[in-house]
Design a protein around this motif. Structure first.
Motif, PDB file in Angstrom:
ATOM      1  N   LEU A 120       0.839  -1.220   0.000  1.00  0.00           N
ATOM      2  CA  LEU A 120       0.000   0.000   0.000  1.00  0.00           C
ATOM      3  C   LEU A 120       0.858   1.247   0.000  1.00  0.00           C
ATOM      4  CD1 LEU A 120      -2.870  -1.044   2.457  1.00  0.00           C
ATOM      5  CD2 LEU A 120      -2.968  -0.847  -0.036  1.00  0.00           C
ATOM      6  N   GLY A 121       2.006   1.190   0.687  1.00  0.00           N
ATOM      7  CA  GLY A 121       2.920   2.319   0.667  1.00  0.00           C
ATOM      8  C   GLY A 121       3.426   2.611  -0.728  1.00  0.00           C
ATOM      9  N   LEU A 122       3.838   1.533  -1.469  1.00  0.00           N
ATOM     10  CA  LEU A 122       4.268   1.710  -2.851  1.00  0.00           C
ATOM     11  C   LEU A 122       3.102   2.185  -3.745  1.00  0.00           C
ATOM     12  CD1 LEU A 122       6.511  -1.490  -3.271  1.00  0.00           C
ATOM     13  CD2 LEU A 122       7.293   0.907  -3.156  1.00  0.00           C
ATOM     14  N   PHE A 123       1.926   1.691  -3.424  1.00  0.00           N
ATOM     15  CA  PHE A 123       0.733   2.069  -4.216  1.00  0.00           C
ATOM     16  C   PHE A 123       0.483   3.581  -4.152  1.00  0.00           C
ATOM     17  CE2 PHE A 123      -3.773   2.453  -5.170  1.00  0.00           C
ATOM     18  CZ  PHE A 123      -3.911   1.629  -6.282  1.00  0.00           C
ATOM     19  N   GLU A 124       0.768   4.174  -3.012  1.00  0.00           N
ATOM     20  CA  GLU A 124       0.576   5.614  -2.851  1.00  0.00           C
ATOM     21  C   GLU A 124       1.612   6.418  -3.631  1.00  0.00           C
ATOM     22  OE1 GLU A 124      -1.905   7.209  -1.388  1.00  0.00           O
ATOM     23  OE2 GLU A 124      -2.834   5.253  -1.057  1.00  0.00           O
ATOM     24  N   LEU A 125       2.770   5.808  -3.891  1.00  0.00           N
ATOM     25  CA  LEU A 125       3.856   6.537  -4.554  1.00  0.00           C
ATOM     26  C   LEU A 125       3.860   6.357  -6.069  1.00  0.00           C
ATOM     27  CD1 LEU A 125       6.776   5.706  -2.047  1.00  0.00           C
ATOM     28  CD2 LEU A 125       5.433   7.817  -2.188  1.00  0.00           C
ATOM     29  N   HIS A 126       3.241   5.341  -6.567  1.00  0.00           N
ATOM     30  CA  HIS A 126       3.308   5.024  -7.991  1.00  0.00           C
ATOM     31  C   HIS A 126       1.909   4.791  -8.580  1.00  0.00           C
ATOM     32  CE1 HIS A 126       7.715   4.371  -7.635  1.00  0.00           C
ATOM     33  NE2 HIS A 126       7.418   3.782  -6.469  1.00  0.00           N
ATOM     34  N   ARG A 127       1.846   5.068  -9.873  1.00  0.00           N
ATOM     35  CA  ARG A 127       0.601   4.709 -10.592  1.00  0.00           C
ATOM     36  C   ARG A 127       0.785   3.287 -11.080  1.00  0.00           C
ATOM     37  NH1 ARG A 127      -3.933   6.405 -13.019  1.00  0.00           N
ATOM     38  NH2 ARG A 127      -4.507   5.464 -15.024  1.00  0.00           N
ATOM     39  N   ILE A 128       0.100   2.345 -10.480  1.00  0.00           N
ATOM     40  CA  ILE A 128       0.277   0.928 -10.741  1.00  0.00           C
ATOM     41  C   ILE A 128      -0.866   0.422 -11.603  1.00  0.00           C
ATOM     42  CG2 ILE A 128       0.426  -1.351  -9.668  1.00  0.00           C
ATOM     43  CD1 ILE A 128       1.716   0.027  -7.255  1.00  0.00           C
ATOM     44  N   ASP A 129      -0.502  -0.280 -12.666  1.00  0.00           N
ATOM     45  CA  ASP A 129      -1.506  -0.796 -13.601  1.00  0.00           C
ATOM     46  C   ASP A 129      -2.034  -2.161 -13.171  1.00  0.00           C
ATOM     47  OD1 ASP A 129      -1.334   1.338 -15.645  1.00  0.00           O
ATOM     48  OD2 ASP A 129       0.735   0.628 -15.813  1.00  0.00           O
TER      49      ASP A 129
END
Length: 441
Positions: free
Chosen positions: A47-56
């Motif tokens: 979730l932390g990475l999800f907040e930093l990147h636009r994930i497809d």
């Protein structure tokens, strides 16, 4: 598979598993694919990475300590419904898969151990599905934006059309008013012109204004339309314009005499009147009334020998009005007729000269709606018993057989009045004597 590579676009894929060897295996399988890979070993890190990147797309293990895969994917879905989710599970746990489907809205679940080719194909299908969905959403958004713009344009256009329509309606109303005013001005102009015609006529022969008054009274009583009234009024003002080329002697003469001596000239005046007015468009209907106002009901009139209903109604009415006035002015017969004598004359000649259906109504109009002084307010009509010495005769006085008794301008004396009284008794009728009003006390 090729379609993603051909697009030239790179996708961001996050791999989530608490086992390092699983992550490494997945990374190895996906090497060479158009993906930028992000790795996470638990749900919180993911979730932390999800907040930093636009994930497809996210591939998540089902069972992880702390936050399991279905819970993670459910949270991801609520944050970004557009992200594609795949569940990776080594156990056939129906409840977990159901939760992943219902809450995490996973695209598919893959069992461990997986088939590398099947895994790659599944990712491609998920991302192609996502691309189609994004294109669809983009098109829908564009369509909505364009529809909104079109709606705004239509609203603006409708407002402009309404404003323009209102402006054009106002212009049309103004033109209608201007045209009506022009038509009224034409009526006024014709009446003014009729006064010019009268300048060539003796006072007692100036009939145009009187004919106009008769026509107006008839139109009002019969409720004719404004257009018919206007046309008939203009015809009444100009009906004898074709006589302007006549000599003064002919102008002062009566129709009965002229039809015997100047037949051709007399019978052409309605046609000449029409020809003089032909270039004036607002007088188009009036000039046809003028052309046919000397037609007779029995077809023996002129210039076209029309008969019955083929004679325009306006011409039939004008014929009555003209004869009503001209008979009292000595322009039809070689003697003046009183109003009552004119009524007798009209009734005698219905179905020959006049439309029989119009006679009684016309006489009623003349009786109820026209003043006794219509022809000339300066003249009074008296019977012989009301005559007094000193009165001045305004018109020639003739017997019933046409014999001239006294000339216009004769000053009455007691002896003349006595002789008139005696002659009236012998003649068997009653004389109507036209006396200048100034002389009547």
């Amino acid at each position: 598979m090729n379609s993603l590579a051909e697009s030239g676009k790179r996708y961001t894929v996050m791999l989530v598993d608490d086992e390092e060897n699983i992550l490494n295996s997945l990374r190895r399988v996906l090497r060479g694919q158009p993906y930028d890979l992000l790795l996470a070993t638990n749900g919180t890190q993911a979730l932390g990475l999800f907040e930093l990147h636009r994930i497809d797309l996210i591939i998540s293990d089902a069972r992880m300590p702390g936050m399991d895969g279905p819970t993670l994917l459910s949270e991801v879905y609520h944050r970004d419904p557009d992200c594609m989710n795949i569940l990776l599970t080594g156990y056939a746990d129906v409840s977990m898969i159901t939760k992943a489907i219902n809450e995490g809205h996973i695209f598919r679940y893959i069992s461990k151990p997986w088939n590398d080719e099947e895994l790659v194909i599944t990712l491609h299908q998920a991302l192609e599905f996502q691309a189609v969905r994004r294109d669809r959403d983009a098109l829908l958004k564009l369509a909505n934006e364009q529809n909104n713009k079109l709606r705004d344009l239509n609203d603006g256009l409708e407002r402009r059309v309404a404003a323009r329509t209102s402006e054009l309606q106002q212009t049309a109303d103004m033109l209608d008013l201007a045209y009506d005013e022009l038509r009224r001005n034409y009526v006024t102009s014709t009446e003014v012109f009729s006064l010019l015609i009268n300048q060539r006529l003796p006072r007692l022969r100036q009939t145009n204004q009187r004919v106009i008054e008769v026509v107006r009274a008839y139109c009002a009583a019969s409720a004719l339309s404004d257009t018919d009234t206007r046309d008939l009024t203009m015809a009444a003002a100009l009906y004898n314009i074709g006589k302007l080329g006549w000599s003064d002697v002919m102008l002062a003469g009566c129709a009965d005499l002229l039809l015997r001596t100047e037949t051709e000239a007399f019978k052409t005046y309605p046609g000449k009147s029409e020809a003089l007015l032909m270039a004036l468009e607002p007088l188009h209907d009036a000039m046809h009334i003028i052309r046919h106002h000397q037609e007779h009901w029995d077809g023996r009139g002129f210039p076209d020998r029309l008969s019955g209903q083929s004679i325009p109604l306006g011409a039939r009415v004008l014929k009555l009005a003209v004869d009503f006035v001209e008979l009292q002015c000595g322009l039809v017969l070689e003697r003046y007729l009183t109003r009552d004598e004119v009524f007798v004359y009209l009734r005698q000649h219905k179905s020959t000269y006049y439309d029989p259906a119009l006679i009684e109504f016309f006489i009623q109009v003349c009786t109820c709606h026209l003043p006794e002084s219509l022809l000339d307010p300066s003249v009074k009509v008296l019977d012989v018993r009301r005559l007094k010495p000193g009165m001045v005769l305004d018109r020639n006085l003739s017997a019933s057989n046409g014999l001239l008794l006294l000339n216009e301008g004769k000053i009455l004396t007691a002896l003349l009045i006595e002789k008139l009284t005696a002659f009236e008794a012998v003649d068997g009728g009653r004389f109507s004597v036209f006396i200048r009003a100034a002389e009547v006390q």
